[in-house]
Design an enzyme around this catalytic site. Structure first.
Site, PDB file in Angstrom:
ATOM      1  N   GLN A  99       0.845  -1.195  -0.020  1.00 56.37           N
ATOM      2  CA  GLN A  99       0.055  -0.101  -0.057  1.00 56.37           C
ATOM      3  C   GLN A  99       0.800   1.126  -0.117  1.00 56.37           C
ATOM      4  OE1 GLN A  99      -3.508  -0.612   2.666  1.00 56.37           O
ATOM      5  NE2 GLN A  99      -2.096  -2.073   3.596  1.00 56.37           N
ATOM      6  N   ASN A 100       2.147   0.993   0.117  1.00 56.85           N
ATOM      7  CA  ASN A 100       3.062   2.428   0.178  1.00 56.85           C
ATOM      8  C   ASN A 100       3.349   2.564  -1.239  1.00 56.85           C
ATOM      9  OD1 ASN A 100       3.268   1.702   2.808  1.00 56.85           O
ATOM     10  ND2 ASN A 100       5.119   0.504   2.842  1.00 56.85           N
ATOM     11  N   ILE A 101       3.787   4.099  -1.045  1.00 60.17           N
ATOM     12  CA  ILE A 101       4.077   4.801  -2.440  1.00 60.17           C
ATOM     13  C   ILE A 101       5.418   5.319  -2.497  1.00 60.17           C
ATOM     14  CG2 ILE A 101       1.576   5.477  -2.787  1.00 60.17           C
ATOM     15  CD1 ILE A 101       2.226   8.271  -1.674  1.00 60.17           C
ATOM     16  N   HIS A 126      -1.148   1.219  -4.681  1.00 62.26           N
ATOM     17  CA  HIS A 126      -1.754   2.856  -4.637  1.00 62.26           C
ATOM     18  C   HIS A 126      -0.926   3.770  -5.641  1.00 62.26           C
ATOM     19  CE1 HIS A 126      -3.691   1.582  -0.671  1.00 62.26           C
ATOM     20  NE2 HIS A 126      -4.396   1.310  -1.720  1.00 62.26           N
ATOM     21  N   CYS A 169       1.919  19.996 -18.074  1.00 62.70           N
ATOM     22  CA  CYS A 169       2.195  18.845 -18.647  1.00 62.70           C
ATOM     23  C   CYS A 169       3.143  19.215 -19.946  1.00 62.70           C
ATOM     24  CB  CYS A 169       1.440  17.869 -19.227  1.00 62.70           C
ATOM     25  SG  CYS A 169       1.703  16.454 -20.000  1.00 62.70           S
ATOM     26  N   CYS A 206       1.215  17.806 -23.287  1.00 63.75           N
ATOM     27  CA  CYS A 206       0.238  18.594 -23.754  1.00 63.75           C
ATOM     28  C   CYS A 206       0.493  19.923 -24.143  1.00 63.75           C
ATOM     29  CB  CYS A 206      -0.819  18.584 -22.460  1.00 63.75           C
ATOM     30  SG  CYS A 206      -1.226  16.913 -21.792  1.00 63.75           S
ATOM     31  N   CYS A 241      -7.232  24.386 -30.991  1.00 66.89           N
ATOM     32  CA  CYS A 241      -6.719  23.900 -29.823  1.00 66.89           C
ATOM     33  C   CYS A 241      -7.561  22.904 -29.210  1.00 66.89           C
ATOM     34  CB  CYS A 241      -6.353  25.429 -28.975  1.00 66.89           C
ATOM     35  SG  CYS A 241      -5.236  24.797 -27.388  1.00 66.89           S
ATOM     36  N   LYS A 246       2.038  -2.998  15.022  1.00 64.87           N
ATOM     37  CA  LYS A 246       1.796  -2.561  16.398  1.00 64.87           C
ATOM     38  C   LYS A 246       0.711  -2.345  17.127  1.00 64.87           C
ATOM     39  CE  LYS A 246       6.008   0.633  16.861  1.00 64.87           C
ATOM     40  NZ  LYS A 246       6.431   1.773  17.211  1.00 64.87           N
ATOM     41  N   THR A 247      -0.298  -1.879  16.440  1.00 61.04           N
ATOM     42  CA  THR A 247      -1.622  -1.659  16.946  1.00 61.04           C
ATOM     43  C   THR A 247      -2.529  -2.943  16.661  1.00 61.04           C
ATOM     44  OG1 THR A 247      -2.313  -0.459  14.988  1.00 61.04           O
ATOM     45  CG2 THR A 247      -1.530   0.874  16.635  1.00 61.04           C
TER      46      THR A 247
END
Length: 459
Positions: A175-177, A211, A244, A247, A261, A336-337
């Site tokens: 789940q870490n990024i 994620h 960007c 783009c 455009c 831990k929890t």
């Protein structure tokens, strides 16, 4: 980080696919319970989550036998699935955004008038509805990225890399990024290559980022992925999302060609998935998860550093746990929890209440052989083979010595012992002469000729 969640629509799709897998397994009926492998893991599986405190174990040696059995299951496992959360990166210097300290406090000091209730609010797609909150989001992400590029992998990250090197890691779902696993040589699921087949890409992946990835930027319009630059880092730090370049180049080219455009150019933001946002790789992850379940044959599931609050992650845990239990394995949570037990009975066997790095250190203390590298392991095996061959040769030599000690001490050419109870008669004398060369004793004639008195009496 464990705040970002798969989008609702994609989550539903994942749930349907998972349900398809589980329904085919449930069609086997209740006999699936009886067909589970009888292993040490199956014997210590639990119907209710059992909590084990690592600190109490150290102080009082409580549950020592049970923990030893769990360690043996880990040692004997062949394919291990891993799920990680923010808890494994806190020791790397990356603050926990959920608490009111750390990054959340820093952002509130910079933007005191903005209505942000918690760190989790800064990972919601609704931030892009207000210009002021976009500035908060940009500053927060730049601050988080600055902490990430200075961080080093922890003992838990090294443990996951060791599972890979030993050939025991099926897949790590994170789940870490922060992407700290990449520093240890693990292959990350950053982007999908359209030129390669799915099976080849998935087989080469070590870590699946559920994620997204903070170490890259993506366009909100064309979804092109870019690496961070100093200029873009300064823009985000000042609360601005850079335009960007792809783009912008496309619109400029159309303008030169006299074409209409296409509208506003996209903005660059960290390549992560926010709450309420569609996951761009949801189909890819779902297909890979089904492959791991059907063909990966996991016999151990380690959940590390997460409290399992995200719905999509909950479904992933339940799906993998069923497969692990069917193969006689264990599902172990290290965090831990404490978690809410009622939702996890029959899914998680044990929760070891401990810091993940401390648990890895304790595991290494009791299972030093498990932490040997593949080269070291081969060297140990070679030494054991040589020692075994040496013992075999020693046994053979000892056996030969014992056999030789039991054999006669006379020379091999010596004749068998003769019974000489009486003197031989004259008929036997020629036969004795034939054996003179074999016998060291004198013949009877020589014996008789030795005595002068006897010779005279005969004559």
């Amino acid at each position: 980080m464990s705040a970002i969640v798969l989008s609702p629509s994609k989550n539903l799709k994942m749930e349907e696919n998972d349900a398809g897998v589980s329904s085919s397994q449930e069609s086997e009926g209740c006999c699936s319970q009886s067909s589970r492998k009888v292993t040490l893991g199956s014997m210590i599986q639990t119907e209710r989550v059992k909590h084990l405190s690592l600190s109490e174990y150290r102080e009082t040696n409580e549950n020592s036998e049970l923990i030893s059995q769990i360690n043996r299951v880990i040692h004997r496992s062949r394919k291990c699935a891993v799920l990680t959360g923010a808890g494994i990166s806190c020791n790397a210097g990356i603050p926990d955004f959920r608490s009111f300290e750390g990054l959340y406090r820093m952002v509130k000091e910079q933007y005191p008038d903005v209505n942000i209730r918690s760190g989790q609010d800064m990972f919601d797609i609704s931030l892009f509805r207000e210009e002021e909150k976009i500035s908060v989001f940009a500053s927060f992400m730049e601050n988080l990225y600055s902490h990430t590029i200075q961080a080093k992998p922890t003992k838990t990250h090294e443990f996951i890399a060791h599972l890979k090197n030993r050939g025991k890691l099926l897949r790590c779902y994170t789940q870490n990024i922060d992407g700290l696993e990449e520093m240890l040589g693990l292959q990350m699921s950053k982007s999908r290559d359209a030129d390669q087949s799915f099976s080849i890409q998935w087989k080469n992946l070590d870590v699946v980022q559920l994620h997204g990835d903070l170490t890259t930027l993506s366009c909100t319009q064309c979804f092109k992925v870019f690496s961070w630059s100093r200029h873009w880092k300064r823009c985000l730090k000042n609360g601005e999302l850079p335009v960007c370049p792809k783009c912008l180049e496309k619109n400029n080219r159309r303008s030169i060609e006299g074409k209409r455009c296409l509208g506003h150019s996209g903005m660059l933001r960290p390549n992560i998935v926010l709450y309420g946002e569609n996951h761009p790789n949801a189909d890819f992850i779902t297909q890979g998860l089904n492959m791991d379940i059907n063909r990966g044959k996991p016999d151990l599931f380690l959940i590390m550093g997460t409290s399992l609050k995200v719905d999509g992650v909950k479904r992933l845990v339940k799906t993998i746990s069923k497969q692990v239990h069917d193969r006689g394995g264990l599902v172990i949570l290290i965090n831990k929890t404490s978690i809410g037990d009622c939702n996890w009975h029959g899914i998680i066997d044990y929760q070891i209440e401990s810091d993940c790095d401390e648990w890895v250190t304790e595991l290494k203390k009791h299972m030093s052989d498990f932490f040997l590298s593949q080269q070291q392991l081969e060297k140990v095996r070679q030494m054991k083979r040589e020692a075994s061959e040496l013992r075999k040769r020693q046994r053979e030599e000892k056996q030969l010595l014992s056999q030789s000690s039991q054999s006669p001490t006379t020379p091999p050419n010596s004749p068998k012992k003769r019974k000489t109870a009486t003197l031989p008669n004259e008929k036997s004398i020629p036969k004795l002469k034939k054996t003179k060369s074999l016998c060291m004793l004198p013949s009877p004639e020589e014996m008789f000729s030795m005595s002068p008195r006897t010779t005279s009496s005969v004559s």
